[in-house]
Motif scaffolding. Structure first.
Motif, PDB file in Angstrom:
ATOM      1  N   ILE A 525       0.739  -1.356  -0.018  1.00 45.71           N
ATOM      2  CA  ILE A 525       0.121   0.014  -0.027  1.00 45.71           C
ATOM      3  C   ILE A 525       0.873   1.240  -0.022  1.00 45.71           C
ATOM      4  N   MET A 526       2.178   1.233   0.312  1.00 36.96           N
ATOM      5  CA  MET A 526       2.909   2.284   0.289  1.00 36.96           C
ATOM      6  C   MET A 526       3.863   2.590  -1.010  1.00 36.96           C
ATOM      7  N   ARG A 527       4.096   1.718  -1.858  1.00 37.51           N
ATOM      8  CA  ARG A 527       4.929   1.904  -3.142  1.00 37.51           C
ATOM      9  C   ARG A 527       4.028   2.823  -3.855  1.00 37.51           C
ATOM     10  N   PRO A 528       4.814   3.209  -4.857  1.00 36.54           N
ATOM     11  CA  PRO A 528       3.966   4.041  -5.983  1.00 36.54           C
ATOM     12  C   PRO A 528       2.964   3.024  -6.754  1.00 36.54           C
ATOM     13  N   LYS A 529       2.153   3.790  -7.338  1.00 33.00           N
ATOM     14  CA  LYS A 529       1.048   2.984  -8.326  1.00 33.00           C
ATOM     15  C   LYS A 529       1.810   2.413  -9.211  1.00 33.00           C
ATOM     16  N   ARG A 530       1.543   1.166  -9.464  1.00 37.78           N
ATOM     17  CA  ARG A 530       2.128   0.343 -10.677  1.00 37.78           C
ATOM     18  C   ARG A 530       1.983   1.211 -12.045  1.00 37.78           C
ATOM     19  N   PRO A 531       3.164   1.303 -12.837  1.00 34.86           N
ATOM     20  CA  PRO A 531       3.033   2.111 -13.894  1.00 34.86           C
ATOM     21  C   PRO A 531       2.241   1.496 -15.261  1.00 34.86           C
ATOM     22  N   GLY A 532       1.859   1.984 -16.166  1.00 38.50           N
ATOM     23  CA  GLY A 532       1.210   1.483 -17.213  1.00 38.50           C
ATOM     24  C   GLY A 532       1.846   0.707 -17.998  1.00 38.50           C
ATOM     25  N   ASN A 533       3.305   0.676 -18.229  1.00 41.65           N
ATOM     26  CA  ASN A 533       4.073  -0.018 -18.865  1.00 41.65           C
ATOM     27  C   ASN A 533       4.576  -1.306 -18.096  1.00 41.65           C
ATOM     28  N   PHE A 534       4.020  -1.621 -16.949  1.00 41.16           N
ATOM     29  CA  PHE A 534       4.611  -2.714 -16.347  1.00 41.16           C
ATOM     30  C   PHE A 534       3.349  -3.830 -16.490  1.00 41.16           C
ATOM     31  N   HIS A 535       3.761  -4.800 -17.185  1.00 36.73           N
ATOM     32  CA  HIS A 535       2.778  -5.845 -17.580  1.00 36.73           C
ATOM     33  C   HIS A 535       2.276  -6.557 -16.673  1.00 36.73           C
ATOM     34  N   TRP A 536       0.745  -6.667 -16.704  1.00 37.96           N
ATOM     35  CA  TRP A 536       0.056  -7.381 -15.729  1.00 37.96           C
ATOM     36  C   TRP A 536       0.614  -8.675 -15.391  1.00 37.96           C
ATOM     37  N   TRP A 537       1.046  -9.223 -16.341  1.00 35.42           N
ATOM     38  CA  TRP A 537       1.508 -10.753 -15.988  1.00 35.42           C
ATOM     39  C   TRP A 537       2.804 -10.877 -15.198  1.00 35.42           C
ATOM     40  N   LEU A 538       3.268  -9.752 -14.867  1.00 30.83           N
ATOM     41  CA  LEU A 538       4.466  -9.623 -14.192  1.00 30.83           C
ATOM     42  C   LEU A 538       4.048  -9.524 -12.722  1.00 30.83           C
ATOM     43  N   PHE A 539       2.890  -9.002 -12.482  1.00 32.90           N
ATOM     44  CA  PHE A 539       2.368  -8.702 -11.138  1.00 32.90           C
ATOM     45  C   PHE A 539       2.434  -9.744 -10.044  1.00 32.90           C
ATOM     46  N   PRO A 540       2.082 -10.942 -10.277  1.00 38.74           N
ATOM     47  CA  PRO A 540       2.128 -11.918  -9.322  1.00 38.74           C
ATOM     48  C   PRO A 540       3.610 -12.170  -8.890  1.00 38.74           C
ATOM     49  N   PHE A 541       4.745 -11.932  -9.535  1.00 41.36           N
ATOM     50  CA  PHE A 541       6.050 -12.131  -9.074  1.00 41.36           C
ATOM     51  C   PHE A 541       6.207 -11.132  -7.852  1.00 41.36           C
ATOM     52  N   GLN A 542       5.424  -9.977  -7.622  1.00 45.38           N
ATOM     53  CA  GLN A 542       5.492  -9.078  -6.347  1.00 45.38           C
ATOM     54  C   GLN A 542       5.324 -10.020  -5.035  1.00 45.38           C
ATOM     55  N   TYR A 543       4.830 -11.260  -5.265  1.00 52.08           N
ATOM     56  CA  TYR A 543       4.323 -11.974  -4.038  1.00 52.08           C
ATOM     57  C   TYR A 543       5.280 -13.298  -4.304  1.00 52.08           C
ATOM     58  N   VAL A 544       5.378 -13.691  -5.288  1.00 55.75           N
ATOM     59  CA  VAL A 544       6.102 -15.201  -5.462  1.00 55.75           C
ATOM     60  C   VAL A 544       7.567 -14.899  -4.910  1.00 55.75           C
ATOM     61  N   GLN A 545       8.101 -13.672  -5.245  1.00 58.68           N
ATOM     62  CA  GLN A 545       9.500 -13.448  -4.587  1.00 58.68           C
ATOM     63  C   GLN A 545       9.683 -13.585  -3.342  1.00 58.68           C
ATOM     64  N   TRP A 546       8.848 -13.571  -2.322  1.00 62.59           N
ATOM     65  CA  TRP A 546       8.650 -13.602  -0.954  1.00 62.59           C
ATOM     66  C   TRP A 546       8.898 -15.186  -0.479  1.00 62.59           C
TER      67      TRP A 546
END
Length: 582
Positions: A525-546
């Motif tokens: 909730i604190m990091r900046p909003k996801r930019p438009g050029n950041f592909h949606w299919w990369l988003f799950p990696f934000q949680y898989v990395q943990w």
């Protein structure tokens, strides 16, 4: 431009005013005359104001100081003996080996402990796990507390709060008298990167109070001077003042890096702003930052309030929480995790009130008077932030503390020009930060040299320093491998561990997962909003990395710290390398 300043004349156009003579005491080739370009309409004295002589031991100043010839003193031949300075050198060299020796002993205990002393080993590891549970819970609680305070302070009108303070009759420094010098050390940084920092200064609530110092390195040559002059011209009308300084290359006794550049720039800034422009050193702060620092809009209005109203203003550092969010969506996914942990861990430390032992980090502010009292930053060290605090703390009687300002500071995550090089750059920067273990001998010597400071206060500050560096290189092994290695030996039939060890360890470490989930939530909730050029299919990696946290933190934290401590023990000095942040 600044209200409340003295010795200033009006009506002179800085573009047509005569070129300033150079300061006495500045080596040939260090031209600070561009300082007059685009500054507040102020006429300077026709001749330089005398400058306080600096110690001849500082090579950059010694070349311009005429010394009397040394006296020839005849001495009788004496038998060789160990001098006090030699004893200090021996003590320093011995202490430099301590962090590595402790780290190697602790890590190797995972092997020899289960084999030779299984029960004492089990008790020691479980004690550490209990301690780690306490640290994890405190970190999570205070990170959440800091998050709430950030939201609260975002709404504060600091000038209005100052007026309320004045109405209460507490007699602070006048708001209009306070000004802020911001030192921006840089080397081969792009104009675009420097503009991010300068824009944040120009767009803050009190830009007229800010004097930016572009701390350039002379070894960049003509290209560095062109870049500095272009930025001075671009921002001269948007800030209270801006000028460059050029740190000379090869000054005897210096180590290349931020500290030596900052030391040079701060001295020049004092000569220009105080000795020539006539500002009062009592009403000036000085802020250390990096080229990629982006200040919150309220940072300097908040700093003005705290400086003006705090009766201990000349014995305080002010620190805002540092969040690595400038380019977080462009950083390789595995490195977003350590950046998130680092930022929220910093917020948690700053939010503590009980058992608080905080050091300034990277971007921080203090009074120019205090910096002047301790003779500025030491130019012969690499990690300048904690070292500067320790220098002030011990030399000013243990009265110096760090106060938290809940106005965030944003910085870049590591990102080089190639994916692979980014990981190498991160490792190099983490190792450079871990090189702060070199401050342990410095702090121990000052504990001995300053009996006027209560012993408990000296030892608490020393413990906070040592604890940080000892944990940096060992906690990963004790937490991650503390259970795995012993029972690997049990499975191989070469060791016999108590049955209760596995269960007690599990229940001590399991609650740490709650802190981890809280950190994931706060980072989301604190990091900046996801930019438009950041592909949606990369988003799950934000949680898989943990789920790869163990491997990531080993290479991003434990290994660089161990590398730095072993290098220090072996006497292999670290070379400062500017981190790529493309």
């Amino acid at each position: 431009m600044f209200a409340g300043t003295t010795k200033r004349r009006k009506g002179i156009d800085p573009q047509t005013s005569p070129r300033l003579p150079r300061f006495s005491g500045i080596p040939v080739g260090i031209d600070i005359s561009p300082a007059v370009t685009g500054l507040s309409p102020t006429s300077l004295e026709p001749s330089p104001v005398p400058i306080r002589p600096q110690p001849a031991a500082y090579g950059g100043e010694a070349r311009a100081i005429a010394l009397d010839p040394p006296l020839a003193i005849e001495r009788a031949l004496e038998p060789p003996r160990i001098t006090a300075s030699r004893k200090r050198a021996i003590l320093k060299r011995s202490l430099e080996t301590v962090p590595a020796l402790i780290a190697i002993t602790v890590i190797s205990s995972l092997v020899w402990g289960p084999l030779f002393v299984p029960v004492p080993f089990a008790i020691a590891v479980l004690s550490f796990h209990a301690y780690w549970l306490w640290r994890a819970q405190m970190m999570g609680i205070h990170a959440f507390k800091g998050f709430l305070l950030l939201r609260k302070h975002k709404k504060i009108d600091w000038h209005k709060r100052y007026d309320e303070h004045v109405a209460a009759g507490k007699g602070p420094v006048r708001w209009d008298d306070v000004s802020h010098i911001v030192i921006i050390p840089n080397y081969t940084e792009s104009p675009e990167k420097l503009r991010l920092c300068l824009d944040s200064l120009a767009e803050c609530e009190v830009p007229e109070k800010i004097i930016a110092v572009l701390a350039m390195e002379e070894r960049e040559g003509a290209e560095g001077r062109r870049r500095a002059q272009s930025l001075v011209a671009e921002y001269s009308g948007r800030l209270g003042g801006i000028f460059p300084t050029y740190h000379p290359w090869g000054v005897p006794g210096e180590v290349a890096g931020k500290a030596s550049n900052e030391n040079w720039a701060a001295r020049r800034a004092k000569e220009i702003v105080v000795d020539r422009w006539g500002h009062d050193i009592e009403t000036l702060t000085i802020t250390s930052c990096d080229a990629d620092t982006v200040f919150d809009r309220k940072y300097f209005s908040c700093l003005t309030y705290h400086f003006a109203t705090n009766p201990e203003r000349y014995r305080r550092f002010w620190q805002g929480p540092i969040m690595y969010y400038n380019n977080i969506w462009n950083v390789p996914a595995p490195l977003r995790l350590p950046h998130a942990i680092a930022g929220l861990n910093h917020l948690g430390r700053l939010s503590r009130t009980l058992l608080r032992n905080v050091f300034p980090q990277s971007t921080y502010s203090l009074s120019l008077r205090m910096a002047h009292e301790v003779d500025y930053w030491d130019p012969d060290i690499i990690p300048e932030d904690w070292h500067m605090f320790l220098k002030c703390y011990y030399n000013l009687g243990g009265t110096v503390e760090v106060d938290t300002m809940y106005t965030p500071i944003y910085m870049d995550g590591i990102r080089s020009r190639t994916y692979a090089r980014t990981f190498v750059s991160y490792f190099e920067q983490a190792r450079r930060h871990a090189w702060g273990c070199s401050d342990i001998p410095y702090a121990v010597q000052h504990v001995i040299d300053h009996p006027e400071i209560p012993l408990g206060a000296r030892l608490r500050r020393l413990w906070a320093l040592c604890e940080s560096h000892f944990l940096w290189s060992t906690q990963w092994f004790l937490v991650t491998l503390g259970r795995v290695v012993p029972f690997l030996f049990v499975a191989l039939g070469v060791a016999d561990m108590p049955d209760w060890f596995r269960y007690v360890s599990h229940w001590l470490l399991a609650p740490c997962a709650a802190t981890l989930l809280l950190i994931v939530f706060l980072d989301t909730i604190m990091r900046p909003k996801r930019p438009g050029n950041f592909h949606w299919w990369l988003f799950p990696f934000q949680y898989v990395q943990w789920f790869g946290m163990a491997a990531i933190t080993f290479f991003s934290s434990a290994l660089p710290a161990l590398d730095a401590q072993v290098r220090l023990a072996l006497g292999k000095r670290l070379e400062y390398k500017v981190t790529e942040k493309a």
